[in-house]
Design a protein around this motif. Structure first.
Motif, PDB file in Angstrom:
ATOM      1  N   LEU A 127      30.299 -69.278  90.261  1.00 58.86           N
ATOM      2  CA  LEU A 127      29.670 -68.624  91.304  1.00 58.86           C
ATOM      3  C   LEU A 127      29.113 -69.838  92.597  1.00 58.86           C
ATOM      4  N   ALA A 128      28.700 -70.974  91.833  1.00 58.89           N
ATOM      5  CA  ALA A 128      28.429 -71.950  92.540  1.00 58.89           C
ATOM      6  C   ALA A 128      29.634 -72.763  93.501  1.00 58.89           C
ATOM      7  N   ARG A 129      30.866 -72.459  92.857  1.00 56.15           N
ATOM      8  CA  ARG A 129      31.983 -72.949  93.635  1.00 56.15           C
ATOM      9  C   ARG A 129      32.662 -72.234  94.794  1.00 56.15           C
ATOM     10  N   ALA A 130      32.375 -70.856  94.395  1.00 59.73           N
ATOM     11  CA  ALA A 130      32.955 -69.994  95.255  1.00 59.73           C
ATOM     12  C   ALA A 130      32.350 -68.501  95.676  1.00 59.73           C
ATOM     13  N   PRO A 131      31.834 -68.128  96.815  1.00 61.92           N
ATOM     14  CA  PRO A 131      31.104 -67.198  97.111  1.00 61.92           C
ATOM     15  C   PRO A 131      31.849 -65.917  96.405  1.00 61.92           C
ATOM     16  N   ASP A 132      30.920 -64.879  95.850  1.00 66.48           N
ATOM     17  CA  ASP A 132      31.535 -63.920  95.194  1.00 66.48           C
ATOM     18  C   ASP A 132      32.168 -62.850  96.175  1.00 66.48           C
ATOM     19  N   THR A 133      33.410 -62.373  95.882  1.00 69.43           N
ATOM     20  CA  THR A 133      34.006 -61.569  96.900  1.00 69.43           C
ATOM     21  C   THR A 133      33.635 -60.246  96.908  1.00 69.43           C
ATOM     22  N   HIS A 134      33.053 -59.453  95.679  1.00 64.78           N
ATOM     23  CA  HIS A 134      32.694 -58.177  95.875  1.00 64.78           C
ATOM     24  C   HIS A 134      31.559 -58.129  96.574  1.00 64.78           C
ATOM     25  N   VAL A 135      30.584 -59.180  96.366  1.00 61.63           N
ATOM     26  CA  VAL A 135      29.454 -59.327  97.341  1.00 61.63           C
ATOM     27  C   VAL A 135      29.797 -59.487  98.742  1.00 61.63           C
ATOM     28  N   ALA A 136      30.819 -60.366  99.035  1.00 64.52           N
ATOM     29  CA  ALA A 136      31.057 -60.361 100.350  1.00 64.52           C
ATOM     30  C   ALA A 136      31.609 -59.246 101.129  1.00 64.52           C
ATOM     31  N   ARG A 137      32.304 -58.297 100.098  1.00 62.64           N
ATOM     32  CA  ARG A 137      32.927 -57.101 100.716  1.00 62.64           C
ATOM     33  C   ARG A 137      31.903 -56.020 101.127  1.00 62.64           C
ATOM     34  N   LYS A 138      30.886 -55.943 100.295  1.00 65.67           N
ATOM     35  CA  LYS A 138      29.755 -54.992 100.326  1.00 65.67           C
ATOM     36  C   LYS A 138      28.622 -55.443 101.196  1.00 65.67           C
ATOM     37  N   LEU A 139      28.293 -56.684 101.126  1.00 63.24           N
ATOM     38  CA  LEU A 139      27.046 -56.816 101.911  1.00 63.24           C
ATOM     39  C   LEU A 139      27.279 -58.124 102.791  1.00 63.24           C
ATOM     40  N   GLY A 140      28.711 -58.554 103.035  1.00 65.52           N
ATOM     41  CA  GLY A 140      28.858 -59.603 104.173  1.00 65.52           C
ATOM     42  C   GLY A 140      29.052 -60.925 103.403  1.00 65.52           C
ATOM     43  N   PRO A 141      29.572 -61.808 104.421  1.00 66.06           N
ATOM     44  CA  PRO A 141      29.927 -63.240 103.735  1.00 66.06           C
ATOM     45  C   PRO A 141      28.741 -64.104 103.712  1.00 66.06           C
ATOM     46  N   ALA A 142      27.658 -63.845 104.618  1.00 63.41           N
ATOM     47  CA  ALA A 142      26.593 -64.532 104.676  1.00 63.41           C
ATOM     48  C   ALA A 142      25.784 -64.537 103.405  1.00 63.41           C
ATOM     49  N   VAL A 143      25.645 -63.107 102.987  1.00 65.51           N
ATOM     50  CA  VAL A 143      24.737 -62.768 101.906  1.00 65.51           C
ATOM     51  C   VAL A 143      25.566 -63.565 100.383  1.00 65.51           C
ATOM     52  N   ALA A 144      26.773 -63.584 100.520  1.00 65.63           N
ATOM     53  CA  ALA A 144      27.824 -64.149  99.364  1.00 65.63           C
ATOM     54  C   ALA A 144      27.490 -65.696  99.502  1.00 65.63           C
ATOM     55  N   ARG A 145      27.230 -66.239 100.612  1.00 68.67           N
ATOM     56  CA  ARG A 145      27.135 -67.734 100.345  1.00 68.67           C
ATOM     57  C   ARG A 145      25.840 -68.129 100.326  1.00 68.67           C
ATOM     58  N   GLU A 146      24.632 -67.032 100.800  1.00 69.55           N
ATOM     59  CA  GLU A 146      23.535 -67.580  99.881  1.00 69.55           C
ATOM     60  C   GLU A 146      23.172 -67.476  98.795  1.00 69.55           C
ATOM     61  N   VAL A 147      24.015 -66.571  98.093  1.00 67.04           N
ATOM     62  CA  VAL A 147      23.951 -66.305  96.613  1.00 67.04           C
ATOM     63  C   VAL A 147      24.668 -67.651  95.914  1.00 67.04           C
ATOM     64  N   SER A 148      25.836 -68.281  96.329  1.00 65.69           N
ATOM     65  CA  SER A 148      26.271 -69.054  95.876  1.00 65.69           C
ATOM     66  C   SER A 148      25.473 -70.568  95.943  1.00 65.69           C
ATOM     67  N   VAL A 149      24.879 -70.514  97.078  1.00 65.92           N
ATOM     68  CA  VAL A 149      23.974 -71.798  97.257  1.00 65.92           C
ATOM     69  C   VAL A 149      23.111 -71.632  96.046  1.00 65.92           C
ATOM     70  N   GLU A 150      22.165 -70.404  95.956  1.00 64.77           N
ATOM     71  CA  GLU A 150      21.214 -70.642  94.743  1.00 64.77           C
ATOM     72  C   GLU A 150      21.817 -70.933  93.352  1.00 64.77           C
ATOM     73  N   ALA A 151      22.944 -70.172  93.192  1.00 66.49           N
ATOM     74  CA  ALA A 151      23.707 -70.411  91.989  1.00 66.49           C
ATOM     75  C   ALA A 151      24.116 -71.995  91.642  1.00 66.49           C
ATOM     76  N   ALA A 152      24.192 -72.585  92.693  1.00 64.18           N
ATOM     77  CA  ALA A 152      24.466 -74.156  92.748  1.00 64.18           C
ATOM     78  C   ALA A 152      23.261 -74.643  92.165  1.00 64.18           C
ATOM     79  N   ARG A 153      22.136 -74.257  92.764  1.00 58.40           N
ATOM     80  CA  ARG A 153      20.665 -74.982  92.104  1.00 58.40           C
ATOM     81  C   ARG A 153      20.469 -74.931  90.892  1.00 58.40           C
ATOM     82  N   TRP A 154      20.948 -73.328  90.270  1.00 54.92           N
ATOM     83  CA  TRP A 154      20.645 -73.071  88.766  1.00 54.92           C
ATOM     84  C   TRP A 154      21.773 -73.744  88.015  1.00 54.92           C
TER      85      TRP A 154
END
Length: 306
Positions: free
Chosen positions: A203-230
């Motif tokens: 998840l840290a390396r690539a935004p989730d495409t299921h999230v991107a399809r449902k909620l948009g690429p910006a949300v998917a990128r935000e989730v990946s950024v937080e995943a990278a921290r964890w």
């Protein structure tokens, strides 16, 4: 035990490890979500093992039969991505010959997928009705396919993480997921935390495409950024249980917002499955698959669980 039986066992264990592990935003024994509970995924895992691992079927047939079995078992789409990702892995392992690695065999198999495989995979996708599917200007699953499954997946690679695996020889699985699983198993001797490590690493390396399809690429990128921290925090942690309260809090926040990195969870299962398949073939052929050096020198998930 036959190779097919070992492959079936490996798939069951990968699916159950996925349910037992904490994967923030995704359903597990720690938390229900998105209208589903952990037992739905346990029943789904039991339903798909036979069609995905029985000898003598083509990839498309495996996909369709597994989705049909899932609908009978739970009446909803719990595992389309797992089925799509694991069907070719299982097939490659079933037909593997000495002198060829799992990854090499899989790449050759993907190149042989044909229009009939596409027809049956399209039927399965329509039956599963995945969220956020929408319409596609090329090779739409609502219409009869005119191209092979490999070509159809290549066309969808930029909007779907599973399709990207078909187009790129399961690069994320073999270059990220498998070595991460091996490393984590050696470090913590826990299949649950190894599963969490694979999930966060992917998840840290690539935004989730299921999230991107449902909620948009910006949300998917935000989730990946937080995943990278964890992910960074987990990789530095000698006792990952210390992170549990914070990860559970993130899990609750994601689910309140309806965010489910489901494609990443599917690729996590595929990574665990691939690690075990490599171990099965290594033991049968007396060799060693080409696992990147970051992987642990342990046996696979299968051996670790016993």
């Amino acid at each position: 035990m036959s190779r097919a039986a070992l492959i079936a066992q490996a798939l069951t264990q990968a699916c159950l490890a996925d349910v037992r592990a904490l994967k923030p935003g995704n359903v597990s024994v720690y938390s229900a979500g998105h209208g589903m509970v952990a037992d739905d995924f346990v029943l789904s895992a039991q339903a798909i093992v036979e069609p995905l691992t029985a000898p003598g079927l083509r990839v498309g047939t495996r996909i369709l039969k597994a989705v049909e079995a899932t609908r009978v078992a739970v009446g909803c789409n719990t595992n389309l991505g797992i089925v799509l990702a694991c069907a070719p892995l299982a097939q490659a392992a079933l037909v593997a010959q000495p002198g060829t690695t799992l990854r090499e065999g899989l790449q050759a198999l993907l190149a042989r997928l044909d229009v009939q495989d596409a027809e049956e995979a399209y039927q399965a996708i329509r039956l599963a009705r995945p969220g956020g599917l929408g319409r596609s200007p090329t090779h739409d699953v609502g219409e009869p396919p005119r191209v092979t499954l490999a070509v159809a997946m290549a066309a969808a690679r930029h909007r779907d993480g599973i399709a990207r695996q078909y187009a790129e020889g399961f690069r994320d699985v073999f270059d990220v997921g498998v070595p991460r699983a091996g490393w984590a198993l050696a470090r913590w001797r826990s299949e649950e935390w190894a599963t969490t490590a694979v999930y966060l690493g992917l998840l840290a390396r690539a935004p989730d495409t299921h999230v991107a399809r449902k909620l948009g690429p910006a949300v998917a990128r935000e989730v990946s950024v937080e995943a990278a921290r964890w992910d960074t925090a987990l990789m530095r942690c000698h006792h990952p249980q210390s992170l549990m309260p914070m990860l559970l809090d993130w899990d609750r926040r994601l689910k309140r917002q309806g965010i489910n990195p489901g494609t990443t969870a599917d690729l996590t299962v595929a990574s665990l499955f691939a690690l075990s398949l490599q171990d099965i073939l290594d033991k049968e052929f007396g060799g060693r698959d080409a696992v990147p050096s970051t992987a642990a020198p342990s046996a696979g998930l299968r051996s670790t669980l016993h």
